[in-house]
Design an enzyme around this catalytic site. Structure first.
Site, mmCIF file in Angstrom:
data_model
loop_
_atom_site.group_PDB
_atom_site.id
_atom_site.type_symbol
_atom_site.label_atom_id
_atom_site.label_comp_id
_atom_site.label_asym_id
_atom_site.label_seq_id
_atom_site.Cartn_x
_atom_site.Cartn_y
_atom_site.Cartn_z
ATOM 1 N N GLY A 52 0.869 -1.180 0.000
ATOM 2 C CA GLY A 52 0.000 0.000 0.000
ATOM 3 C C GLY A 52 0.903 1.227 0.000
ATOM 4 O O GLY A 52 1.881 1.281 0.760
ATOM 5 N N GLN A 199 -5.982 -8.703 -2.025
ATOM 6 C CA GLN A 199 -5.928 -7.693 -0.953
ATOM 7 C C GLN A 199 -7.332 -7.272 -0.522
ATOM 8 O O GLN A 199 -7.553 -6.918 0.632
ATOM 9 C CB GLN A 199 -5.146 -6.451 -1.419
ATOM 10 C CG GLN A 199 -3.655 -6.676 -1.578
ATOM 11 C CD GLN A 199 -3.284 -7.072 -2.999
ATOM 12 O OE1 GLN A 199 -4.073 -7.706 -3.698
ATOM 13 N NE2 GLN A 199 -2.090 -6.722 -3.426
ATOM 14 N N ASP A 240 -1.454 4.630 -6.224
ATOM 15 C CA ASP A 240 -0.023 4.380 -6.017
ATOM 16 C C ASP A 240 0.827 5.509 -6.565
ATOM 17 O O ASP A 240 1.943 5.746 -6.097
ATOM 18 C CB ASP A 240 0.374 3.057 -6.663
ATOM 19 C CG ASP A 240 -0.187 1.914 -5.836
ATOM 20 O OD1 ASP A 240 -1.329 1.496 -6.115
ATOM 21 O OD2 ASP A 240 0.482 1.503 -4.877
ATOM 22 N N ASN A 249 -3.069 2.664 -10.052
ATOM 23 C CA ASN A 249 -3.533 1.948 -8.859
ATOM 24 C C ASN A 249 -3.610 0.456 -9.206
ATOM 25 O O ASN A 249 -3.309 0.044 -10.340
ATOM 26 C CB ASN A 249 -4.898 2.489 -8.393
ATOM 27 C CG ASN A 249 -5.280 1.976 -7.018
ATOM 28 O OD1 ASN A 249 -4.487 2.027 -6.078
ATOM 29 N ND2 ASN A 249 -6.479 1.437 -6.874
HETATM 30 O O1 MRU Z 1 0.319 -4.225 -4.494
HETATM 31 P P1 MRU Z 1 -0.235 -3.426 -3.350
HETATM 32 O O2 MRU Z 1 -1.061 -4.235 -2.417
HETATM 33 O O3 MRU Z 1 0.845 -2.632 -2.648
HETATM 34 O O4 MRU Z 1 -1.192 -2.367 -4.051
HETATM 35 C C1 MRU Z 1 -1.849 -1.426 -3.254
HETATM 36 C C2 MRU Z 1 -2.779 -0.559 -3.999
HETATM 37 O O5 MRU Z 1 -2.867 -0.605 -5.215
HETATM 38 C C3 MRU Z 1 -3.529 0.454 -3.219
HETATM 39 O O6 MRU Z 1 -4.781 0.709 -3.788
HETATM 40 C C4 MRU Z 1 -2.735 1.777 -3.198
HETATM 41 O O7 MRU Z 1 -1.422 1.563 -2.786
HETATM 42 C C5 MRU Z 1 -3.361 2.794 -2.330
HETATM 43 S S1 MRU Z 1 -3.227 2.386 -0.642
HETATM 44 C C6 MRU Z 1 -3.861 3.625 0.305
#
Ligand code: MRU
Length: 340
Positions: A52, A199, A240, A249
Site C-alpha cells: 500500500g 488484498q 499508487d 492503482n
Molecule cells: O500491491 P499493493 O497491495 O501494494 O497495491 C496497493 C494498492 O494498489 C492500493 O490501492 C494503493 O497503494 C493505495 S493504498 C492507500
C-alpha cells in the site's frame, strides 16, 4: 511503545529495528515480523508483508533509519555511501508506488549533511517517525474531506485495500468510509476480491469487519453486474501514483473506472499529496510486473498449466477523464492539475 493495534508499521525501540504487521498471513493470523536488516526489509516489501503506497512511504523512511543503525564502523563517509546505496536498493524494490521513493528521499535529505554518526541515526529516526505520525493525521483529513461527499445510506465499491493496512493507520479510500461512519452515516462497502493476491478479499474485508462496518465481498468480475443493477452509489479507490494525466492503482482499477462511467456512478480517488508525481505522465512510469506463479498457483498447488505464459502487471493506469474527483488532505479536486 507502539503495538499491533495502533499501526501497521513502527520502530521497535528495544531492538532498534522495524516491526510491521505481516499482511501475507492475514486474515488467518494477526502477527508481526521484525526487520533487523535492510535486506529483510526489502524481502518484506517485495513479498507484500508491507504494502500500500502510504505504508511503503513509512517503510522507506524507517528503512533509512535501519540502514544508519545497522551500519558498522566509525567512518562517516562510509556511512553516507551505505545510506545512498541502501536508498537505491529500497527504492527499486517496488517501482510503481511513488511513496516508497518519497519516504526514502525525505529521510535521506535530512541526514546526508550531518557530521556525526549518532546525529545521523537520531535525525533519520526522528524524520521517519514524523512521516508515520503525519500519515495518520493526513488520512484523517482525507477522511473528513471525503466523508462530506457520501450520503447516508450509500454503498461504496472499492478495489484492493486502501485502508489502515495500506497506510500507517486509518486509510485513504477506507478512511473516507471510516470518517463517514464516525459522523453517523450508514455506509456499506462492496469489496472486490482483487486477484491475484486478494488484498480486497483478505485485507479490506478483515479490517472493515473488525470495525463493524458492513462489507460484502465480490469477485472482480462481478463489479460490472453490481454497478448495472444500481447496487453501487460511488466507487472510491486509493492510488499508487498520480501523474498529470491520471492515476496508477491496483490492476483492475481502470476496468472499474470505465464501468462506473458507463453506469453514471461517480468514481473517486483518495490519496495524500505524497502520492502525486506532478512532472510525470503515464508513459514515464514503470508498472511492476510480478511473478507468474501468483497466477498459476494457489497455496502451493497449480491452478493453471505449470508452464503457461503469464502477464501479471501489479497496477494499471486510469486516465483523468474517468475520475470525478481526487480527495486529498488539502481538499477535493476535480482534476489532477488543480491539486498539483
Ligand atoms: O500491491 P499493493 O497491495 O501494494 O497495491 C496497493 C494498492 O494498489 C492500493 O490501492 C494503493 O497503494 C493505495 S493504498 C492507500
Amino acid at each position: 511503545m507502539k503495538t499491533i493495534n495502533d499501526r501497521t508499521i513502527w520502530w521497535n525501540y528495544s531492538v532498534n529495528c522495524i516491526e510491521m504487521i505481516d499482511q501475507t498471513i492475514l486474515p488467518l493470523k494477526l502477527d508481526t515480523i521484525k526487520c533487523l536488516t535492510v535486506d529483510s526489509l526489502i524481502n518484506a516489501i517485495k513479498s507484500l508483508s508491507i504494502r500500500g503506497a502510504p505504508a511503503l512511504g513509512a517503510a522507506g523512511g524507517y528503512g533509512m533509519a535501519l540502514s544508519a543503525f545497522r551500519h558498522k564502523g566509525t567512518d562517516i563517509e562510509e556511512l553516507r555511501n551505505t545510506l545512498i546505496s541502501d536508498s537505491l536498493t529500497i527504492k527499486s524494490s517496488r517501482p510503481t508506488a511513488i511513496n516508497l521513493s518519497w519516504g526514502v528521499d525525505r529521510v535521506l535529505n535530512k541526514i546526508l549533511d550531518k557530521e556525526a554518526i549518532d546525529e545521523i541515526r537520531r535525525d533519520a529516526l526522528n524524520e521517519a517517525e514524523k512521516i508515520a505520525e503525519e500519515d495518520i493525521a493526513i488520512n484523517k483529513m482525507i477522511g473528513k474531506n471525503g466523508a462530506a461527499l457520501l450520503e447516508d445510506g450509500d454503498t461504496i465499491l472499492t478495489h484492493c485495500n486502501a485502508g489502515r493496512l495500506a497506510c500507517v493507520g486509518w486509510g485513504t479510500a477506507l478512511g473516507v468510509v471510516r470518517s463517514a461512519v464516525e459522523m453517523g452515516k450508514d455506509i456499506k462497502v462492496i469489496a472486490c476480491e482483487t486477484r491475484p493476491l486478494n488484498q480486497g478479499g483478505r485485507l479490506t474485508t478483515w479490517e472493515l469487519m473488525k470495525d463493524g462496518i458492513d462489507v460484502r465481498l465480490i469477485t472482480d468480475s462481478t463489479a460490472g453486474m453490481v454497478m448495472r443493477k444500481n447496487m453501487v452509489d460511488k466507487v472510491i479507490v486509493g492510488a499508487d501514483r498520480i501523474t498529470v494525466d491520471g492515476v496508477f492503482n491496483k490492476i483492475g482499477t481502470y476496468t472499474h473506472a470505465v464501468l462506473a462511467k458507463e453506469n453514471n456512478i461517480p468514481f473517486y480517488v483518495a490519496a495524500p499529496l505524497s502520492t502525486f508525481d506532478k512532472n510525470k505522465r503515464e508513459e514515464d512510469v514503470t508498472i511492476e510486473e510480478r511473478d507468474a506463479d501468483e497466477l498459476r498457483m494457489i497455496n502451493e498447488g497449480y491452478i493453471a498449466p505449470k508452464d503457461v505464459k503469464v502477464f501479471n502487471p501489479a497496477f494499471d493506469f486510469t486516465p483523468i477523464r474517468y475520475i470525478k474527483a481526487i480527495i486529498t488532505e488539502r481538499g477535493v479536486f476535480n482534476t489532477c492539475k488543480r491539486c498539483i
